[in-house]
Design an enzyme around this catalytic site. Sequence first.
Site, PDB file in Angstrom:
ATOM      1  N   GLU A  82      43.771  36.208  45.640  1.00  0.00           N
ATOM      2  CA  GLU A  82      43.063  34.925  45.707  1.00  0.00           C
ATOM      3  C   GLU A  82      43.672  34.185  46.857  1.00  0.00           C
ATOM      4  OE1 GLU A  82      42.783  32.405  42.194  1.00  0.00           O
ATOM      5  OE2 GLU A  82      41.086  33.876  41.294  1.00  0.00           O
ATOM      6  N   HIS A 103      33.491  37.114  38.905  1.00  0.00           N
ATOM      7  CA  HIS A 103      33.052  35.720  37.598  1.00  0.00           C
ATOM      8  C   HIS A 103      31.715  35.619  38.135  1.00  0.00           C
ATOM      9  CE1 HIS A 103      37.024  36.028  36.270  1.00  0.00           C
ATOM     10  NE2 HIS A 103      37.825  36.149  37.226  1.00  0.00           N
ATOM     11  N   GLU A 107      36.753  41.218  37.364  1.00  0.00           N
ATOM     12  CA  GLU A 107      37.055  40.539  36.235  1.00  0.00           C
ATOM     13  C   GLU A 107      35.793  40.057  35.616  1.00  0.00           C
ATOM     14  OE1 GLU A 107      39.596  37.299  37.588  1.00  0.00           O
ATOM     15  OE2 GLU A 107      41.104  38.641  38.182  1.00  0.00           O
TER      16      GLU A 107
HETATM   17  C1  XIL Z   1      42.665  33.226  34.318  1.00  0.00           C
HETATM   18  C2  XIL Z   1      42.775  33.490  32.382  1.00  0.00           C
HETATM   19  O1  XIL Z   1      41.590  34.489  32.113  1.00  0.00           O
HETATM   20  C3  XIL Z   1      43.150  31.641  32.014  1.00  0.00           C
HETATM   21  O2  XIL Z   1      43.854  32.286  30.782  1.00  0.00           O
HETATM   22  C4  XIL Z   1      44.446  31.400  32.517  1.00  0.00           C
HETATM   23  O3  XIL Z   1      44.512  30.232  31.865  1.00  0.00           O
HETATM   24  C5  XIL Z   1      43.727  31.092  34.105  1.00  0.00           C
HETATM   25  O4  XIL Z   1      43.660  32.140  34.740  1.00  0.00           O
HETATM   26  N1  XIL Z   1      40.877  34.363  38.494  1.00  0.00           N
HETATM   27  C6  XIL Z   1      41.771  35.518  38.125  1.00  0.00           C
HETATM   28  C7  XIL Z   1      42.769  35.535  36.882  1.00  0.00           C
HETATM   29  O5  XIL Z   1      42.390  36.095  39.425  1.00  0.00           O
HETATM   30  O6  XIL Z   1      43.996  35.543  36.550  1.00  0.00           O
HETATM   31  C8  XIL Z   1      42.284  34.124  36.203  1.00  0.00           C
HETATM   32  O7  XIL Z   1      42.425  34.537  35.036  1.00  0.00           O
HETATM   33  C9  XIL Z   1      41.041  33.288  36.457  1.00  0.00           C
HETATM   34  C10 XIL Z   1      40.665  34.079  38.026  1.00  0.00           C
END
Ligand code: XIL
Length: 677
Positions: free
Chosen positions: A155, A234, A263
């Site tokens: 990110e 997401h 993810e």
């Molecule tokens: C999220 C986790 O799912 C949570 O448990 C934590 O509190 C915050 O991070 N993008 C990412 C992940 O790269 O690492 C994130 O994970 C969600 C968004």
Amino acid sequence: MRIRIHWFALCLLAFMLVSHFSPLEAAPLRDSADRRGIYIGAAVTMSPFRNESIYTETLRREFNMLVAENAFKWDAMRPSRTGFNFTDTDALVAFAEANNMQVRGHTLVWHSQLPGWLTGGNFTRDEVIAILREHISMVVGRYRGRILAWDVVNEAIDDGNGQLRTSSFWYQRIGPDYIGMAFQFAREADPAAILYYNDYSAEGLGTKSDAVYNLVSNLVNQGVPIDGVGWQMHQINPFRIQQAHRTNAQRLAALGLEISITEMDVRISLPTSAQELQEQALAYRDVTEFCLAQSNCKAIVTWGFTDKYSWIPGFFNGFGDALLFDVNYQPKPAYFAIQSVLEATLQTPPVPTGLSAAPGNAQVQLSWNASSGAASYNVKRSTANGGPYTTIASVAGTSFTNTSLTNGTTYFYVVSAVNANGESANSSQVNATPVAANFTLSANPTSLIISRGSSGTSNITVTRIGGFTAGLTFSASGLPPGVTASFTPPSTTGSSSTLTLSASSTATLGPASATVSASGGGLSRSTSINLSVNEPGGSTGGVNLTPVINASGPWFNEEALRLSNTAPLTALSVTIVIQRTAGISFNGQYNTVGGLILQSNSSTSTTITYQFNLASGQALWPNTNWIFAAQRAAQERFTQLPEIHGPSATRRVELHIVRQVISKDVRCWMLDDGKRV
Ligand code: XIL
């Protein structure tokens, strides 16, 4: 004792079988993913991993890849500058290895979830670089050879403006170079690990995806060791794959980069309906189809797998149910959607159509239509109709020339289409018989009537067979004195010439048989033309039509026209109308019979019209009589119909004959006593 061990072994086997297949009947996702050559993975939350057996059972049954949801992040494994806590990460990697799963390492450099000692530590730029290098070499080095791929940088692009995320701790303390550095440090620590840049909202096309593309393409150009781009995926329900996703994947592939879905979740606005779960399944289905079709897509990883443990409700107020299993670990429509795509029958290409075979000299040329998705075609041959066939060639294109064949032998061919999944059925069969190089000759028309002082033409057609290519020279023989022949062109390597026959004013009158020949390539072929030379002035002689009654009686009647001509006829149309007299009911059958024009018909209609035509090129030579007859037969019925015997019962036959300038109209009719009036 021996018997007891035996029973124990059987019970154990039965238990293993039941536990493997329960509760799902079809194959677990990881089995079909293995066969399709992609990874299917899930993010793991430590608490249920430690405490809920159904959690780890589902994980090991369904997935061949895992990623830690949080355990590899700085705040989880770096309690202090000097301290490392590998308890959770060691447990996860050991679990993966014990269950033959790959591991994604997430993540080495991210602006979020950083420990306070780091962000509040007032380190200099050089110190931060040193800390970063130390962290990466320690963590990546510890799991060297055991973690397939790392999200090295996570990110780094801001939302909206497509710029680097300048608010990031790493950007602020090191500047933009932190990205390239992190990849270098990771490569040093594990040269075999696959190194990813990972981000969200950059899956399709747009400002952020362009920014990711520009970032990674600059890294590639600068020689920074980057291997892939992670698409977090997401999404909010409903979501579907678009052409933009394929375009983006392909431009990354063109940089030599692989992609992974890292993810994925598809969050639903609560409360969830059955319809929304079906829509959500389409999103997962699309992504699975996309990843299978995109050769640089290596993995589909979901951010968790059970709705019981998902970050969504905590981070997106009012949303949930984003994953493949419900809170009771029951598979949802999304699960079955992925499963059915992974298990879909591997498709072979469609059967090729349009196969054709052209014989040549000791060879046959084949061609066919392309089958979509075919990588190559098998060409198969037999000397027996219907096979069995032998594959004689595998070709990439849609044509093939089969050489070294025996002239005069008939060969039978089929083709099939092949791709990575296998071979289609055979096409329909064609056959061809190779022949020696050869040609034939024909004339059209085959009859020519010319007047003294004028000319006529006939088209001479050459049909080349078996790859015959030699030049041909034309000649004509058998011409009457005073008639000369010329050909346009006089010789040819093509397929036609026009013959012109010209008669002088003193040319010999009457019919003659001319021969047209073509020679070349050691071969000579000929064809004949009926020729007639007439007097000039357009006269083509007379046509006489004579009505005749050939037969008259209760059993058989025939009225006819006799045609006699004094000059050849090349155009003739004879129309015969047969009409029964009004008021006469008669249901016998009429026949009409042509002479040399060779047509005949029969009918029971009240009025019947028959036409006899000279075919193109056909001629009626002089001094021959032709009969065009109308007959009435069917004597049984005739005798049963007494009314046609009355004095007014007449039948009439009309004959109408037309020939060029000569038109004759002859009518005859006959009373039932047979007298002509
Ligand atoms: C999220 C986790 O799912 C949570 O448990 C934590 O509190 C915050 O991070 N993008 C990412 C992940 O790269 O690492 C994130 O994970 C969600 C968004």
